[in-house]
Design a protein around this motif. Structure first.
Motif, PDB file in Angstrom:
ATOM      1  N   GLN A  64       0.836  -1.209   0.000  1.00 49.59           N
ATOM      2  CA  GLN A  64       0.000   0.000   0.000  1.00 49.59           C
ATOM      3  C   GLN A  64       0.867   1.255   0.000  1.00 49.59           C
ATOM      4  OE1 GLN A  64      -3.544   0.246   2.607  1.00 49.59           O
ATOM      5  NE2 GLN A  64      -2.638   2.110   3.448  1.00 49.59           N
ATOM      6  N   SER A  65       1.939   1.233   0.759  1.00 45.99           N
ATOM      7  CA  SER A  65       2.810   2.402   0.850  1.00 45.99           C
ATOM      8  C   SER A  65       3.543   2.636  -0.457  1.00 45.99           C
ATOM      9  CB  SER A  65       3.802   2.204   1.993  1.00 45.99           C
ATOM     10  OG  SER A  65       4.722   3.262   2.034  1.00 45.99           O
ATOM     11  N   ARG A  66       4.038   1.606  -1.058  1.00 45.18           N
ATOM     12  CA  ARG A  66       4.836   1.768  -2.282  1.00 45.18           C
ATOM     13  C   ARG A  66       3.960   2.147  -3.478  1.00 45.18           C
ATOM     14  NH1 ARG A  66       9.001  -3.343  -1.561  1.00 45.18           N
ATOM     15  NH2 ARG A  66      10.213  -2.402   0.169  1.00 45.18           N
ATOM     16  N   LEU A  67       2.801   1.528  -3.536  1.00 45.48           N
ATOM     17  CA  LEU A  67       1.934   1.850  -4.669  1.00 45.48           C
ATOM     18  C   LEU A  67       1.365   3.274  -4.554  1.00 45.48           C
ATOM     19  CD1 LEU A  67       0.028  -1.527  -5.121  1.00 45.48           C
ATOM     20  CD2 LEU A  67       1.695  -0.498  -6.690  1.00 45.48           C
ATOM     21  N   SER A  68       1.300   3.815  -3.331  1.00 42.08           N
ATOM     22  CA  SER A  68       0.830   5.198  -3.180  1.00 42.08           C
ATOM     23  C   SER A  68       1.833   6.175  -3.776  1.00 42.08           C
ATOM     24  CB  SER A  68       0.597   5.535  -1.697  1.00 42.08           C
ATOM     25  OG  SER A  68      -0.402   4.694  -1.163  1.00 42.08           O
ATOM     26  N   GLN A  69       3.102   5.802  -3.870  1.00 43.33           N
ATOM     27  CA  GLN A  69       4.153   6.674  -4.383  1.00 43.33           C
ATOM     28  C   GLN A  69       4.749   6.090  -5.660  1.00 43.33           C
ATOM     29  OE1 GLN A  69       7.039   7.174  -1.264  1.00 43.33           O
ATOM     30  NE2 GLN A  69       5.460   7.541   0.321  1.00 43.33           N
ATOM     31  N   VAL A  70       3.919   5.472  -6.489  1.00 45.39           N
ATOM     32  CA  VAL A  70       4.439   4.749  -7.639  1.00 45.39           C
ATOM     33  C   VAL A  70       5.074   5.695  -8.665  1.00 45.39           C
ATOM     34  CG1 VAL A  70       2.254   4.820  -8.886  1.00 45.39           C
ATOM     35  CG2 VAL A  70       3.877   2.986  -9.355  1.00 45.39           C
ATOM     36  N   ASN A  71       4.600   6.968  -8.760  1.00 44.60           N
ATOM     37  CA  ASN A  71       5.186   7.882  -9.725  1.00 44.60           C
ATOM     38  C   ASN A  71       6.585   8.267  -9.337  1.00 44.60           C
ATOM     39  OD1 ASN A  71       2.940   7.961 -11.416  1.00 44.60           O
ATOM     40  ND2 ASN A  71       1.913   9.529 -10.170  1.00 44.60           N
ATOM     41  N   ASN A  72       6.870   8.419  -8.068  1.00 46.95           N
ATOM     42  CA  ASN A  72       8.159   8.877  -7.591  1.00 46.95           C
ATOM     43  C   ASN A  72       9.142   7.745  -7.259  1.00 46.95           C
ATOM     44  OD1 ASN A  72       7.104  11.510  -7.716  1.00 46.95           O
ATOM     45  ND2 ASN A  72       6.236  11.313  -5.636  1.00 46.95           N
ATOM     46  N   MET A  73       8.660   6.515  -7.210  1.00 49.26           N
ATOM     47  CA  MET A  73       9.517   5.424  -6.741  1.00 49.26           C
ATOM     48  C   MET A  73       9.868   4.453  -7.858  1.00 49.26           C
ATOM     49  SD  MET A  73       9.744   6.083  -3.453  1.00 49.26           S
ATOM     50  CE  MET A  73      10.274   4.560  -2.762  1.00 49.26           C
ATOM     51  N   ASP A  74       9.779   4.866  -9.079  1.00 50.75           N
ATOM     52  CA  ASP A  74       9.971   3.938 -10.187  1.00 50.75           C
ATOM     53  C   ASP A  74      11.368   3.376 -10.227  1.00 50.75           C
ATOM     54  OD1 ASP A  74       9.303   2.502 -12.466  1.00 50.75           O
ATOM     55  OD2 ASP A  74       9.984   4.125 -13.770  1.00 50.75           O
ATOM     56  N   LYS A  75      12.324   4.270  -9.920  1.00 50.63           N
ATOM     57  CA  LYS A  75      13.701   3.785  -9.979  1.00 50.63           C
ATOM     58  C   LYS A  75      14.010   2.837  -8.816  1.00 50.63           C
ATOM     59  CE  LYS A  75      15.468   7.871 -12.405  1.00 50.63           C
ATOM     60  NZ  LYS A  75      16.417   9.001 -12.393  1.00 50.63           N
ATOM     61  N   VAL A  76      13.415   3.114  -7.653  1.00 53.31           N
ATOM     62  CA  VAL A  76      13.702   2.268  -6.480  1.00 53.31           C
ATOM     63  C   VAL A  76      12.917   0.982  -6.560  1.00 53.31           C
ATOM     64  CG1 VAL A  76      13.647   2.175  -3.973  1.00 53.31           C
ATOM     65  CG2 VAL A  76      14.135   4.323  -5.138  1.00 53.31           C
ATOM     66  N   PHE A  77      11.637   1.011  -6.945  1.00 50.52           N
ATOM     67  CA  PHE A  77      10.793  -0.175  -7.019  1.00 50.52           C
ATOM     68  C   PHE A  77      10.320  -0.330  -8.458  1.00 50.52           C
ATOM     69  CE2 PHE A  77      10.398   1.356  -2.663  1.00 50.52           C
ATOM     70  CZ  PHE A  77      10.767   0.227  -1.964  1.00 50.52           C
ATOM     71  N   PRO A  78      11.006  -1.040  -9.248  1.00 48.63           N
ATOM     72  CA  PRO A  78      10.559  -1.278 -10.624  1.00 48.63           C
ATOM     73  C   PRO A  78       9.206  -1.955 -10.620  1.00 48.63           C
ATOM     74  CG  PRO A  78      12.851  -1.937 -10.346  1.00 48.63           C
ATOM     75  CD  PRO A  78      12.313  -1.640  -8.991  1.00 48.63           C
ATOM     76  N   LEU A  79       8.482  -1.760 -11.742  1.00 49.07           N
ATOM     77  CA  LEU A  79       7.135  -2.297 -11.839  1.00 49.07           C
ATOM     78  C   LEU A  79       7.109  -3.811 -11.748  1.00 49.07           C
ATOM     79  CD1 LEU A  79       5.594   0.001 -14.625  1.00 49.07           C
ATOM     80  CD2 LEU A  79       5.342   0.159 -12.134  1.00 49.07           C
ATOM     81  N   ASP A  80       8.108  -4.482 -12.332  1.00 49.59           N
ATOM     82  CA  ASP A  80       8.095  -5.950 -12.310  1.00 49.59           C
ATOM     83  C   ASP A  80       8.247  -6.483 -10.889  1.00 49.59           C
ATOM     84  OD1 ASP A  80      10.625  -4.977 -12.108  1.00 49.59           O
ATOM     85  OD2 ASP A  80      11.566  -6.501 -13.385  1.00 49.59           O
ATOM     86  N   ILE A  81       9.010  -5.777 -10.027  1.00 47.75           N
ATOM     87  CA  ILE A  81       9.163  -6.218  -8.640  1.00 47.75           C
ATOM     88  C   ILE A  81       7.851  -6.044  -7.895  1.00 47.75           C
ATOM     89  CG2 ILE A  81      10.318  -5.734  -6.443  1.00 47.75           C
ATOM     90  CD1 ILE A  81      12.821  -5.032  -8.019  1.00 47.75           C
ATOM     91  N   LEU A  82       7.179  -4.907  -8.157  1.00 50.98           N
ATOM     92  CA  LEU A  82       5.880  -4.690  -7.513  1.00 50.98           C
ATOM     93  C   LEU A  82       4.866  -5.730  -7.955  1.00 50.98           C
ATOM     94  CD1 LEU A  82       5.606  -0.778  -7.695  1.00 50.98           C
ATOM     95  CD2 LEU A  82       5.979  -2.197  -5.667  1.00 50.98           C
ATOM     96  N   SER A  83       4.943  -6.105  -9.237  1.00 50.03           N
ATOM     97  CA  SER A  83       4.021  -7.121  -9.742  1.00 50.03           C
ATOM     98  C   SER A  83       4.267  -8.471  -9.048  1.00 50.03           C
ATOM     99  CB  SER A  83       4.182  -7.247 -11.257  1.00 50.03           C
ATOM    100  OG  SER A  83       3.338  -8.271 -11.745  1.00 50.03           O
ATOM    101  N   ASP A  84       5.545  -8.814  -8.872  1.00 55.26           N
ATOM    102  CA  ASP A  84       5.870 -10.088  -8.184  1.00 55.26           C
ATOM    103  C   ASP A  84       5.411 -10.055  -6.735  1.00 55.26           C
ATOM    104  OD1 ASP A  84       7.001 -11.046 -10.489  1.00 55.26           O
ATOM    105  OD2 ASP A  84       9.065 -10.538  -9.910  1.00 55.26           O
TER     106      ASP A  84
END
Length: 723
Positions: A64-84
């Motif tokens: 919930q925390s990471r997806l709330s900041q998905v625009n600003n955290m792309d480099k730290v949390f790539p989309l594929d990692i969030l998907s996994d």
């Protein structure tokens, strides 16, 4: 008996109670164990569920925390990692759902899964919008995620599920504790019951063991009493055998001799009656003695050569009187193929035939008896198998009695004993004797037509004819020059008798009065033969010969001289170390024959025969014959007999006054030996055979009996003691 039954019932009751307690406690133990195992499994699963729940909640907040900041955290949390991470979150949620669902209907589990699914849907929608670079949609979804806060719902419902599972675990643990307490109580009860049962069992076992020890002691005492009784019985039967057979044989023998003399009709009838009843009494005595021997397992079958036709001739002579009295026919025949000379026990065979023939004559009123002997095939070449049959024309045997007649004490009817006599042992003894000779016996009978008894027996082939001594043969002749014999005899008269008797055969004699003196002489000098009495003062013959054989290791031939001829006494002589024995009164042919047997080197022997004894006016014919008519030797011997009797007479009176019956018996045995030179048929010897000292109720009774014996001996001895 009631007390023993009570103990048994008590033992069974406590055993049953113990078994029931063990089964009941084991059932409770199994239930408690299963509950504990179930509680442990639930506890482990609850802890695992709580851990997974905590992990799921943490992952929910993180996503919930990471997806709330998905625009600003792309480099730290790539989309594929969030998907996994979303895939793992969904998988963990499903696993947790399956684990909790197995516990039954769990409240708030569905709401928890709905909250997880809402978060997954919003999260996947945000990732799709981010991947499509749809900024308006992405902002809208981010605001929805921030506003709805699904992770908090996941946390809230997760806590509720955990509390429910913890409550369930608590209940299980309480139940397990109750089971454990109950099990502990039952275990204590079982322990007490087991201790009580063990104590009871131990008490009963100790009591039973004590009873067994008492019983064993009683059995030992009973066994000792039985052994004493058996020994007394054997001694009694031995004495009865000697005391009854001897007068019966004399009675029958003289009856037969009398029947051969000229007699009128009445005298002949009386004589035949005496002979017949003498045989009947002899058969009864023989049956009782033989039954006792068979019962004790002491029956022995000899293996000696004998002539079969001669045996049947003896039987014919034996039954001639009663056959003539009843006017019956008596025939016997032997098959030509049957060997006349065989090897076996003629006395036992004769005993079987006597029983069968006697029964045949007893139950036959007209007609007669026929005996037949044949031969049967035998598996062993060195053996003969003979078949004997005794057929009569008598009363016959009922069919229902045929199988019983060979049993002990069985007779055809209750009146048989009164009508015909007998003990009911004859056919039982016949069966035992026949089986001991390797055969069998059977009977074929019809009422009114007679009976036929058939038996078989195994005999060895005889290579040589039996030696038969002629009654009319001359006196034995032998020369023992160069030999020296030691005569050990406490009776002076017997010492003198043997000295002069053996002097005729050139046998040098040295004398000893007892076993101790004999040992001294044997150690000092070599002898070719020892003649030793059994009953002597200081040391008897048994003890002396045992020392000679076992301690001195001297193997000089030794012949025992004894007034007892029972089988046990004879065996005892051989067991003690004697090579042979001779019975008293000693007859010249017997003792010379024994000496020849053990010192044959210089012996030139004519066939030995019994001295024919006649009875003169003074009763000393046997004595004269014994010493060859030498008056000087007779006077010397009679003087020794007179002196010995004076000594024995006083000793007998002293023993009677003291009431010592054992000493009186020993003295009477010595008296019999003192007068042995007069011959076995001298009145004094006959008196000593039939008169025994009986223990009365008082010393006076014994004294009176003793004086009667002394008076009678003095009366018979007048011709002996008159010089």
């Amino acid at each position: 008996m009631q007390k023993r039954n009570y103990n048994y019932f008590l033992l069974i009751f406590f055993a049953f109670l113990l078994v029931v307690s063990i089964i009941f406690t084991q059932t409770l133990t199994d239930k408690a164990t299963q509950a504990l195992q179930k509680g442990n499994v639930e506890a482990v699963e609850t802890f695992k569920t709580n851990n997974e729940m905590q992990h799921l909640v943490n992952l929910s907040f993180t996503l919930q925390s990471r997806l709330s900041q998905v625009n600003n955290m792309d480099k730290v949390f790539p989309l594929d990692i969030l998907s996994d991470s979303l895939t793992l979150f969904g998988y963990n949620a499903n696993v947790l759902n399956d684990a909790v669902a197995r516990k039954g209907n769990v409240p708030n589990l569905k709401r928890l899964m709905d909250a997880v699914n809402i978060q997954l849907n919003i999260s996947y929608a945000i990732l799709d919008a981010r991947q499509q670079m749809n900024v308006p949609l992405l902002d809208s979804l981010t605001r929805v995620l921030t506003k709805t806060k699904p992770a908090e719902n996941v946390y809230h419902y997760g806590v509720l599920v955990e509390k429910f599972l913890e409550n369930q675990l608590q209940k299980t643990l309480v139940t397990n504790s109750a089971h454990a307490s109950q099990l502990s109580a039952y275990n204590r009860v079982l322990s007490v019951a087991a201790v009580i049962a063990v104590l009871i069992f131990t008490t009963i076992i100790v009591i039973r063991q004590w009873q067994q020890l008492v019983l064993i002691k009683e059995l030992r005492v009973a066994r000792e009493a039985a052994v004493k009784s058996r020994n007394a019985k054997d001694e009694f039967l031995a004495n009865m055998s000697h005391e009854l057979r001897t007068p019966l044989n004399s009675l029958i023998g003289f009856g037969n001799l009398l029947s051969d003399t000229p007699l009128d009709h009445n005298q002949k009838e009386y004589t035949n009656t005496i002979i017949s009843n003498g045989y009947n009494l002899l058969h009864i005595v023989n049956d009782i003695l033989d039954f006792s021997s068979i019962e004790a397992g002491k029956l022995r079958i000899k293996r000696i050569p004998f002539n079969l036709p001669e045996l049947f001739e003896d039987l014919k002579r034996m039954f001639s009187a009663i056959v003539n009295e009843k006017k019956l026919t008596y025939h016997w025949d032997i098959d030509p193929q049957t060997p006349q000379l065989i090897k076996g026990d003629p006395e036992r065979l004769k005993q079987v035939l006597v029983n069968l023939i006697n029964n045949a004559i007893k139950f036959t009123s007209y007609g007669g008896v026929h005996i037949h002997v044949g031969v049967l095939p035998c598996e062993k070449e060195e053996m003969h198998k003979l078949v004997f049959s005794v057929k009569d024309t008598g009363e016959g045997i009922p069919k229902e009695k045929v199988d019983l007649i060979f049993e002990r004490f069985e007779q055809l009817e209750q009146m048989t004993t009164r009508q015909h006599g007998g003990t009911g042992l004859g056919l039982s003894i016949v069966k035992s004797l026949v089986e001991s000779m390797g055969g069998s016996v059977s009977v074929n009978s019809e009422i009114g037509l007679g009976s036929k008894f058939t038996f078989t027996a195994i005999f060895e082939k005889a290579m040589e004819a039996p030696a038969v001594a002629s009654r009319n043969a001359g006196r034995p002749t032998a020369d023992f020059s160069g030999y020296t014999a030691l005569v050990v005899e406490d009776n002076a008269a017997n010492r003198v008798l043997l000295k002069h008797l053996l002097k005729k055969y050139n046998l040098h004699i040295e004398l000893a009065e007892n076993g101790l003196e004999a040992l001294e002489r044997i150690q000092a000098k070599h002898y070719d033969l020892v003649l030793m009495d059994i009953q002597m003062p200081h040391m008897n013959g048994y003890k002396a010969i045992s020392i000679i054989r076992e301690e001195l290791h001297i193997n000089t031939p030794a012949i025992a001289m004894t007034a007892y001829v029972m089988e046990n006494e004879v065996k005892r002589c051989f067991a003690a170390g004697f090579n042979d024995y001779i019975s008293k009164p000693i007859e010249e042919p017997d003792i010379i024959g024994k000496i020849i047997k053990w010192m044959p080197a210089r012996a030139e022997v004519a066939p030995p025969a019994a001295v024919v004894e006649t009875t003169g006016e003074d009763g000393l014919d046997f004595f004269r014959e014994l010493v060859g008519g030498d008056e000087a030797i007779m006077n010397e011997l009679l003087g020794e007999i007179r002196k010995q009797w004076v000594y024995d007479k006083e000793a007998l009176r002293a023993a009677a006054a003291a009431g010592d019956t054992l000493e009186m018996g020993r003295i009477l045995h010595r008296v019999k030996s003192t007068f042995s030179a007069l011959g076995p048929n001298h009145p004094i010897q006959q008196l000593l055979k039939k008169r025994t000292i009986a223990t009365g109720s008082s010393t006076g009774d014994i004294g009176n009996t003793t004086e009667d014996v002394i008076r009678e001996i003095d009366q018979f001895g007048k011709t002996v003691f008159i010089s």
